[in-house]
Design a protein around this motif. Sequence first.
Motif, PDB file in Angstrom:
ATOM      1  N   LEU A   1      16.261   7.667   0.393  1.00 49.01           N
ATOM      2  CA  LEU A   1      15.022   7.673  -0.372  1.00 49.01           C
ATOM      3  C   LEU A   1      14.591   6.268  -0.753  1.00 49.01           C
ATOM      4  N   CYS A   2      15.549   5.394  -1.019  1.00 52.97           N
ATOM      5  CA  CYS A   2      15.200   4.026  -1.406  1.00 52.97           C
ATOM      6  C   CYS A   2      14.389   3.362  -0.301  1.00 52.97           C
ATOM      7  N   ALA A   3      14.819   3.512   0.954  1.00 52.93           N
ATOM      8  CA  ALA A   3      14.083   2.917   2.076  1.00 52.93           C
ATOM      9  C   ALA A   3      12.717   3.573   2.236  1.00 52.93           C
ATOM     10  N   GLU A   4      12.662   4.892   2.054  1.00 52.54           N
ATOM     11  CA  GLU A   4      11.386   5.591   2.190  1.00 52.54           C
ATOM     12  C   GLU A   4      10.386   5.121   1.139  1.00 52.54           C
ATOM     13  N   VAL A   5      10.863   4.943  -0.072  1.00 49.62           N
ATOM     14  CA  VAL A   5       9.960   4.500  -1.137  1.00 49.62           C
ATOM     15  C   VAL A   5       9.527   3.061  -0.908  1.00 49.62           C
ATOM     16  N   ARG A   6      10.453   2.213  -0.482  1.00 49.70           N
ATOM     17  CA  ARG A   6      10.066   0.829  -0.176  1.00 49.70           C
ATOM     18  C   ARG A   6       9.024   0.766   0.929  1.00 49.70           C
TER      19      ARG A   6
ATOM     20  N   SER B   1       7.630   4.090  -8.440  1.00 48.08           N
ATOM     21  CA  SER B   1       6.485   4.270  -7.540  1.00 48.08           C
ATOM     22  C   SER B   1       6.611   5.539  -6.715  1.00 48.08           C
ATOM     23  N   GLY B   2       7.821   5.897  -6.302  1.00 42.48           N
ATOM     24  CA  GLY B   2       7.995   7.118  -5.524  1.00 42.48           C
ATOM     25  C   GLY B   2       7.706   8.377  -6.308  1.00 42.48           C
ATOM     26  N   LEU B   3       7.643   8.232  -7.656  1.00 44.80           N
ATOM     27  CA  LEU B   3       7.335   9.370  -8.531  1.00 44.80           C
ATOM     28  C   LEU B   3       5.940   9.257  -9.129  1.00 44.80           C
TER      29      LEU B   3
ATOM     30  N   MET C   1       0.856  -1.194   0.000  1.00 48.90           N
ATOM     31  CA  MET C   1       0.000   0.000   0.000  1.00 48.90           C
ATOM     32  C   MET C   1       0.883   1.232   0.000  1.00 48.90           C
ATOM     33  N   THR C   2       0.575   2.190  -0.850  1.00 49.02           N
ATOM     34  CA  THR C   2       1.379   3.405  -0.916  1.00 49.02           C
ATOM     35  C   THR C   2       0.759   4.501  -0.073  1.00 49.02           C
ATOM     36  N   LYS C   3       1.548   5.474   0.242  1.00 48.07           N
ATOM     37  CA  LYS C   3       1.063   6.612   1.009  1.00 48.07           C
ATOM     38  C   LYS C   3       1.674   7.868   0.441  1.00 48.07           C
ATOM     39  N   SER C   4       0.896   8.933   0.421  1.00 42.67           N
ATOM     40  CA  SER C   4       1.420  10.213  -0.039  1.00 42.67           C
ATOM     41  C   SER C   4       2.330  10.768   1.040  1.00 42.67           C
ATOM     42  N   THR C   5       3.356  11.432   0.602  1.00 41.67           N
ATOM     43  CA  THR C   5       4.344  11.937   1.544  1.00 41.67           C
ATOM     44  C   THR C   5       4.636  13.392   1.249  1.00 41.67           C
ATOM     45  N   THR C   6       4.521  14.219   2.244  1.00 44.71           N
ATOM     46  CA  THR C   6       4.954  15.601   2.106  1.00 44.71           C
ATOM     47  C   THR C   6       6.455  15.635   2.322  1.00 44.71           C
ATOM     48  N   PRO C   7       7.197  16.153   1.362  1.00 44.18           N
ATOM     49  CA  PRO C   7       8.662  16.151   1.492  1.00 44.18           C
ATOM     50  C   PRO C   7       9.107  16.809   2.780  1.00 44.18           C
ATOM     51  N   PRO C   8       9.886  16.126   3.601  1.00 44.02           N
ATOM     52  CA  PRO C   8      10.375  16.709   4.852  1.00 44.02           C
ATOM     53  C   PRO C   8      11.465  17.730   4.591  1.00 44.02           C
ATOM     54  N   PRO C   9      11.766  18.538   5.589  1.00 42.16           N
ATOM     55  CA  PRO C   9      12.859  19.499   5.399  1.00 42.16           C
ATOM     56  C   PRO C   9      14.150  18.781   5.055  1.00 42.16           C
ATOM     57  N   SER C  10      14.947  19.391   4.195  1.00 42.63           N
ATOM     58  CA  SER C  10      16.232  18.816   3.826  1.00 42.63           C
ATOM     59  C   SER C  10      17.258  19.929   3.789  1.00 42.63           C
ATOM     60  N   PRO C  11      18.523  19.564   3.676  1.00 45.58           N
ATOM     61  CA  PRO C  11      19.577  20.578   3.741  1.00 45.58           C
ATOM     62  C   PRO C  11      19.358  21.708   2.746  1.00 45.58           C
TER      63      PRO C  11
ATOM     64  N   GLY D   1       6.659   2.823   1.142  1.00 47.32           N
ATOM     65  CA  GLY D   1       5.397   3.317   0.598  1.00 47.32           C
ATOM     66  C   GLY D   1       5.331   4.795   0.297  1.00 47.32           C
ATOM     67  N   ALA D   2       6.439   5.519   0.463  1.00 48.60           N
ATOM     68  CA  ALA D   2       6.409   6.963   0.226  1.00 48.60           C
ATOM     69  C   ALA D   2       6.214   7.276  -1.261  1.00 48.60           C
ATOM     70  N   VAL D   3       5.342   8.245  -1.546  1.00 47.68           N
ATOM     71  CA  VAL D   3       5.145   8.770  -2.896  1.00 47.68           C
ATOM     72  C   VAL D   3       5.305  10.278  -2.803  1.00 47.68           C
ATOM     73  N   PHE D   4       6.294  10.822  -3.470  1.00 42.31           N
ATOM     74  CA  PHE D   4       6.627  12.233  -3.314  1.00 42.31           C
ATOM     75  C   PHE D   4       5.963  13.132  -4.350  1.00 42.31           C
ATOM     76  N   VAL D   5       5.412  12.547  -5.406  1.00 44.18           N
ATOM     77  CA  VAL D   5       4.826  13.324  -6.493  1.00 44.18           C
ATOM     78  C   VAL D   5       3.329  13.498  -6.287  1.00 44.18           C
ATOM     79  N   ASP D   6       2.866  14.710  -6.492  1.00 38.90           N
ATOM     80  CA  ASP D   6       1.433  14.976  -6.521  1.00 38.90           C
ATOM     81  C   ASP D   6       0.936  14.631  -7.930  1.00 38.90           C
ATOM     82  N   GLU D   7       0.305  13.470  -8.061  1.00 40.47           N
ATOM     83  CA  GLU D   7      -0.077  12.992  -9.390  1.00 40.47           C
ATOM     84  C   GLU D   7      -1.025  13.953 -10.097  1.00 40.47           C
ATOM     85  N   ALA D   8      -1.782  14.718  -9.340  1.00 42.90           N
ATOM     86  CA  ALA D   8      -2.729  15.661  -9.945  1.00 42.90           C
ATOM     87  C   ALA D   8      -2.008  16.770 -10.700  1.00 42.90           C
TER      88      ALA D   8
END
Length: 572
Positions: free
Chosen positions: A525-530, A97-99, A1-11, A532-539
Amino acid sequence: MTKSTTPPPSPDLSPEAGQDGDPEVWDAVVVGAGPGGLTCAAYLAANGKRVLVLEANQVVGGSTQVFRRAGNKFEFDVGTHYVGECGPGGRMQTALSGLALTERIKWLRQRPEGHCQIMIPGTTFQTPTGWDTYLDRLIEAFPDEEPGLRRCVKVMRTIAAGERPRMRPFALLRWGVRPITKLMAACGLSADAQAVILAENGDYTWPPHRTPTAMHAGFLHHYLQAGAYYPRGGGQVIGAHLTDVVQTHGGRVRTKARVEQILVENGRAVGVRLRGGEEIRAGVVVSAADFHKTWSELVGEEHLTRRLRRRLDSLEMTLPMFAVYVALDVDLRERGTPPLAWVWPTNDVDGYYREVAAGRCPERMPVGISCPTAKDPEGTHSAPPGFSTLELVSWAPKEHAFWNVSTSPADGGGYGRDERYLQLKEELTQRVLDTAELMIPDLRERMVFCEASTPITQERFTLTTGGSCYGIAPLLRNLGPFRPRVTTHIPGLFLAGGSTEHMFGINATIYGGMGTAGAVLGRDLCAEVRDGAVFVDEARLTPVTDDFDPLLASKPGSAIRRPARRRPRATA
């Protein structure tokens, strides 16, 4: 099952990014729009970074791009022939899938009963899915060699599939680091059996006597574990949809923008300079360009470490391809012609490589045969109904002197009009057709289009060292922990593409692009996507309509002068 993910803060990649609305200051600049560079850019853009991708060619996609001929009547893949690990849970589906691209880039499985037909003199072999079936078919083809085949396959399977974890370290030390030819000789295999096991090594163009067993075993496992796949709509759909992610999520892709130098100031990468003088500043630079040229030309020797200089001095690249693109006035599916094949006119696989490495091209050339119209029966651009397209690939010497070329192909020049060059090109074209006729006897009679591409062509359009398709050679010193990392000794400079730790090939470079983006962001990112993270807003992605043309979508800023000819979908 996938889940939408709001990108967390990064450097914070670029303190200046966005200030005063300056459009030419970016969080990250990616050099090269091959599958690795585009995937990295897509993940960065999807995680909120302002990304600029720069591509010297007029079409994005690198080895996955296509071209059209005869008034758009025929379409040919440059390098997308067959790809492994594209099923559920495979690396390709994970990276896409992450995209949110798993439904936009669909993968068609190729003949599970035998995805690739291997032909050597006296033997035809169908490469199946599964190590057990593979061994059974080898024994069926060479019943007198059963003990040696069982031993050879057992060693390769232990190394690549990890099914006997306790024995794997021993197998790696005993055989994995030694050439595959040593293992096969120790198993007492005949030249014919060896040729069948090695026949598909044209997928990485490196001599068997210099290929570690671990490398070839891993290559076989790539396809044996779940079969071979081809993207619906042809290879260009990959570049088109990755570009769409970048540009709908705040980034930009520029074609016909050749980077001349990576700018390094105070020991840090700060941007790039284009041919023509334009400078673009960025907090991070990702080079998905050729590994050797990245360091020797784009970065420059003054910024190299002593160890890196030594590595570049001795660096070897995989051999370049010679390709012939053919259209036939017959639908090969009606004959049951396999969509993928490797045809060897001799069983001396290693001998052919030795000749090419010595700067010679033998009369009888091995040929990989790929038929897009058979791999994708509903493809809309490959050919009109009743026609077929073929991509015939072999390899040839890379030396400019062999081709009578005196100036750098990357700078253009008139080599394409040189009589010696044209003569050699025609001679090799005929040799390739000779071999292809071993599988399709009436090929020349049904041929309505033919065009060839040499290693010089490859070097000119991809800017790779020696026209190499697969990057640095798969020698022991370039594998595993010795492979170049995506991080570098220069802060702010990262690498992507087929010469990094993630290996070469379409699957590996796409998955590796995700890995490079993670290194830039300081996250796995590989672990996050595995997970279920999806970083793209498909809409936000561009709707795919019936008239969607991947080639047009892969030419941002460039106009196609005439509309694409579309192939009606098959009704049966």
